[in-house]
Design an enzyme around this catalytic site. Structure first.
Site, PDB file in Angstrom:
ATOM      1  N   SER A  32     -51.273  37.876  61.861  1.00 30.76           N
ATOM      2  CA  SER A  32     -52.128  37.630  60.689  1.00 30.76           C
ATOM      3  C   SER A  32     -53.450  37.755  62.068  1.00 30.76           C
ATOM      4  CB  SER A  32     -51.630  35.807  60.478  1.00 30.76           C
ATOM      5  OG  SER A  32     -50.460  35.793  60.447  1.00 30.76           O
ATOM      6  N   HIS A  63     -52.661  40.133  55.664  1.00 32.26           N
ATOM      7  CA  HIS A  63     -51.949  41.038  56.060  1.00 32.26           C
ATOM      8  C   HIS A  63     -52.245  42.295  54.996  1.00 32.26           C
ATOM      9  CE1 HIS A  63     -49.091  38.295  58.246  1.00 32.26           C
ATOM     10  NE2 HIS A  63     -49.832  37.553  57.379  1.00 32.26           N
ATOM     11  N   HIS A  85     -43.127  37.569  55.450  1.00 30.25           N
ATOM     12  CA  HIS A  85     -42.410  36.403  55.488  1.00 30.25           C
ATOM     13  C   HIS A  85     -40.882  35.926  54.988  1.00 30.25           C
ATOM     14  CE1 HIS A  85     -46.636  36.603  57.836  1.00 30.25           C
ATOM     15  NE2 HIS A  85     -45.959  36.170  58.390  1.00 30.25           N
ATOM     16  N   TYR A  87     -41.185  32.502  54.388  1.00 30.23           N
ATOM     17  CA  TYR A  87     -42.330  31.550  53.265  1.00 30.23           C
ATOM     18  C   TYR A  87     -42.400  32.244  52.137  1.00 30.23           C
ATOM     19  CZ  TYR A  87     -46.378  33.052  55.289  1.00 30.23           C
ATOM     20  OH  TYR A  87     -47.613  33.666  56.478  1.00 30.23           O
ATOM     21  N   GLU A  88     -42.746  33.622  51.669  1.00 27.54           N
ATOM     22  CA  GLU A  88     -42.969  34.434  50.764  1.00 27.54           C
ATOM     23  C   GLU A  88     -42.185  34.406  49.498  1.00 27.54           C
ATOM     24  OE1 GLU A  88     -45.620  37.666  51.297  1.00 27.54           O
ATOM     25  OE2 GLU A  88     -45.477  37.332  53.028  1.00 27.54           O
ATOM     26  N   ALA A 115     -49.481  35.334  65.322  1.00 28.41           N
ATOM     27  CA  ALA A 115     -50.553  34.127  65.798  1.00 28.41           C
ATOM     28  C   ALA A 115     -49.105  33.529  64.891  1.00 28.41           C
ATOM     29  CB  ALA A 115     -51.078  34.091  64.277  1.00 28.41           C
ATOM     30  N   MET A 210     -43.631  31.333  62.231  1.00 30.37           N
ATOM     31  CA  MET A 210     -43.504  31.744  61.128  1.00 30.37           C
ATOM     32  C   MET A 210     -42.109  33.400  61.085  1.00 30.37           C
ATOM     33  SD  MET A 210     -45.385  29.324  58.579  1.00 30.37           S
ATOM     34  CE  MET A 210     -46.039  27.716  59.040  1.00 30.37           C
ATOM     35  N   SER A 211     -42.596  33.851  61.891  1.00 26.41           N
ATOM     36  CA  SER A 211     -42.212  34.559  62.560  1.00 26.41           C
ATOM     37  C   SER A 211     -42.088  35.649  62.778  1.00 26.41           C
ATOM     38  CB  SER A 211     -43.891  36.106  61.691  1.00 26.41           C
ATOM     39  OG  SER A 211     -44.428  36.550  63.321  1.00 26.41           O
ATOM     40  N   ASN A 234     -53.839  28.275  66.902  1.00 21.78           N
ATOM     41  CA  ASN A 234     -54.368  26.706  67.083  1.00 21.78           C
ATOM     42  C   ASN A 234     -53.727  25.769  68.197  1.00 21.78           C
ATOM     43  OD1 ASN A 234     -52.444  27.850  64.300  1.00 21.78           O
ATOM     44  ND2 ASN A 234     -52.424  25.615  64.864  1.00 21.78           N
ATOM     45  N   HIS A 246     -55.276  27.254  57.783  1.00 25.41           N
ATOM     46  CA  HIS A 246     -54.907  28.571  57.990  1.00 25.41           C
ATOM     47  C   HIS A 246     -55.951  29.889  58.359  1.00 25.41           C
ATOM     48  CE1 HIS A 246     -52.670  32.265  56.724  1.00 25.41           C
ATOM     49  NE2 HIS A 246     -53.581  32.035  55.993  1.00 25.41           N
TER      50      HIS A 246
HETATM   51  N1  HPA Z   1     -47.554  26.231  62.593  1.00 18.60           N
HETATM   52  C1  HPA Z   1     -46.848  27.449  62.888  1.00 18.60           C
HETATM   53  N2  HPA Z   1     -46.762  28.494  62.866  1.00 18.60           N
HETATM   54  C2  HPA Z   1     -48.525  29.247  62.654  1.00 18.60           C
HETATM   55  C3  HPA Z   1     -49.327  28.133  63.403  1.00 18.60           C
HETATM   56  C4  HPA Z   1     -48.682  26.427  63.645  1.00 18.60           C
HETATM   57  O1  HPA Z   1     -49.404  25.450  64.450  1.00 18.60           O
HETATM   58  N3  HPA Z   1     -50.285  28.642  63.857  1.00 18.60           N
HETATM   59  C5  HPA Z   1     -50.091  29.851  63.344  1.00 18.60           C
HETATM   60  N4  HPA Z   1     -48.525  29.946  62.949  1.00 18.60           N
END
Ligand code: HPA
Length: 272
Positions: A32, A63, A85, A87-88, A115, A210-211, A234, A246
Site C-alpha cells: 500500500s 493498489h 488481501h 479482508y477483501e 505498510a 494485514m498481508s 503509522n 488509511h
Molecule cells: N494495523 C494493521 N495494518 C496496518 C497498519 C496498522 O496499524 N498500518 C498499516 N497497515
C-alpha cells in the site's frame, strides 16, 4: 478457481511468458502506497491481473493490480503493483495464487513489501524495517488441505523464513542501518485496539499488518528465498494519542517510496 492449483499456476505462468521475452528470477511485491519503484522499471510490459488466468483482482485503494515485467538496474524482474488481501473476501489460497504463478514462472527470490503499524516504540512514522520473523495471527494457513508434492513438502521448516542472508545484503545496500523486527499478521480490515497492540507487544511483535504472512508461507513452501520490508506508515493503535487513518497510511508510504526504491534498485543485482 479449479481444483488443480499446479495446473492453474502453470497456466498463469505460461500466459505471463507469452507476454514477455524476459525470464525473471526475482520478484517484488509492492504494498500500500509503496508503488514508487515501478517508475524505475525499464523495457516494461504491464499485464492487468484481470487478464492473467486464475489471478485474483485487487480492490483496495492504493493498489493498482498490474504485473510488470521489465528490468530494474538491468536485472529482469516481475513486479506486483498491488496485491489482494483476505479482508477483501479472498481465501488464503486466492491471496497467495500470484505466489504460485511466480513460482511456476521460475522466481527464486522475492521481496515482499508492506505498510505496517509500528508496535515497537523505537520506530517512528516512515521507518523502513526488515522483517526478521512473523507471527501468523490470522488463524488461517494457505496450505490447509491436500498437499501437492510438485509444489512443495507437506511439512517444512520456517525457522529462516525471512532469509538471514538477504537481510544482511539489504543492510549492506542501505545507507543507514535498518531496524529488524517481527511482523504480526492480523486479518483486518479494522485496525487493532490498543489492548490488542499491548498483547502483540508482549508476544514479541514489533510491527502489525494485514498481508505478507500467507504469501511468505507459500513462497517458502516453494523454496523461494524471501526478503520482507515493512514501512511503518503509522504507529499502532494506542502508541500515540492520535487515531489511525488509511489516508495517512498511504501518504506515509508515498513519503518513503523513493528510499525504498533506492534500496530495491541497489539490492536487486544481488538477488538475481
Ligand atoms: N494495523 C494493521 N495494518 C496496518 C497498519 C496498522 O496499524 N498500518 C498499516 N497497515
Amino acid at each position: 478457481m479449479g481444483d488443480d492449483l499446479f495446473a492453474n499456476a502453470s497456466a498463469a505462468a505460461d500466459f505471463i511468458r507469452s507476454r514477455t521475452s524476459l525470464a525473471p528470477k526475482v520478484a517484488i511485491v509492492l504494498g500500500s502506497g509503496l508503488g514508487g519503484v515501478a517508475a524505475e522499471i525499464a523495457d516494461r510490459t504491464s499485464i492487468a491481473y484481470a487478464e492473467i488466468p486464475h489471478f485474483p483482482r485487487s480492490t483496495a485503494e492504493g493498489h493498482s493490480g498490474n504485473l510488470l515485467l521489465g528490468t530494474l538496474n538491468n536485472i529482469p524482474v516481475a513486479v506486483m503493483q498491488g496485491r489482494v488481501h483476505g479482508y477483501e473476501g479472498y481465501s488464503p489460497s486466492e491471496v497467495t495464487f500470484p505466489m504460485r504463478a511466480l513460482g511456476r514462472l521460475g522466481i527464486h527470490r522475492i521481496v515482499l513489501t508492506n505498510a505496517a503499524g509500528g508496535i515497537n516504540t523505537s520506530y517512528s512514522q516512515g521507518t523502513l524495517v526488515l522483517i526478521r520473523d512473523h507471527i501468523n495471527f490470522t488463524g488461517l494457513n494457505p496450505l490447509t488441505g491436500p498437499n501437492d508434492d510438485r509444489l512443495g513438502l507437506r511439512f517444512f521448516d520456517m525457522s529462516d523464513a525471512y532469509s538471514t542472508r538477504l537481510r544482511a545484503l539489504a543492510q549492506k545496500h542501505s545507507p543507514t542501518a535498518l531496524s529488524e523486527g517481527v511482523y504480526v499478521c492480523v486479518s483486518g480490515p479494522s485496525y487493532e485496539t490498543p489492548a490488542e497492540i499491548r498483547a502483540f507487544r508482549t508476544m514479541g511483535a514489533d510491527l502489525v499488518g494485514m498481508s505478507t504472512v500467507h504469501e511468505v508461507i507459500v513462497a517458502r513452501h516453494m523454496q523461494i528465498e524471501v526478503l520482507g520490508i515493512s514501512c511503518v506508515t503509522n504507529m499502532a493503535a494506542g502508541v500515540l494519542p492520535e487515531k489511525i487513518n488509511h489516508l495517512e497510511v498511504l501518504q506515509t508510504g508515498k513519503r518513503v517510496e523513493r528510499q525504498l526504491a533506492a534500496l530495491l534498485t541497489g539490492i536487486v543485482p544481488e538477488l538475481d
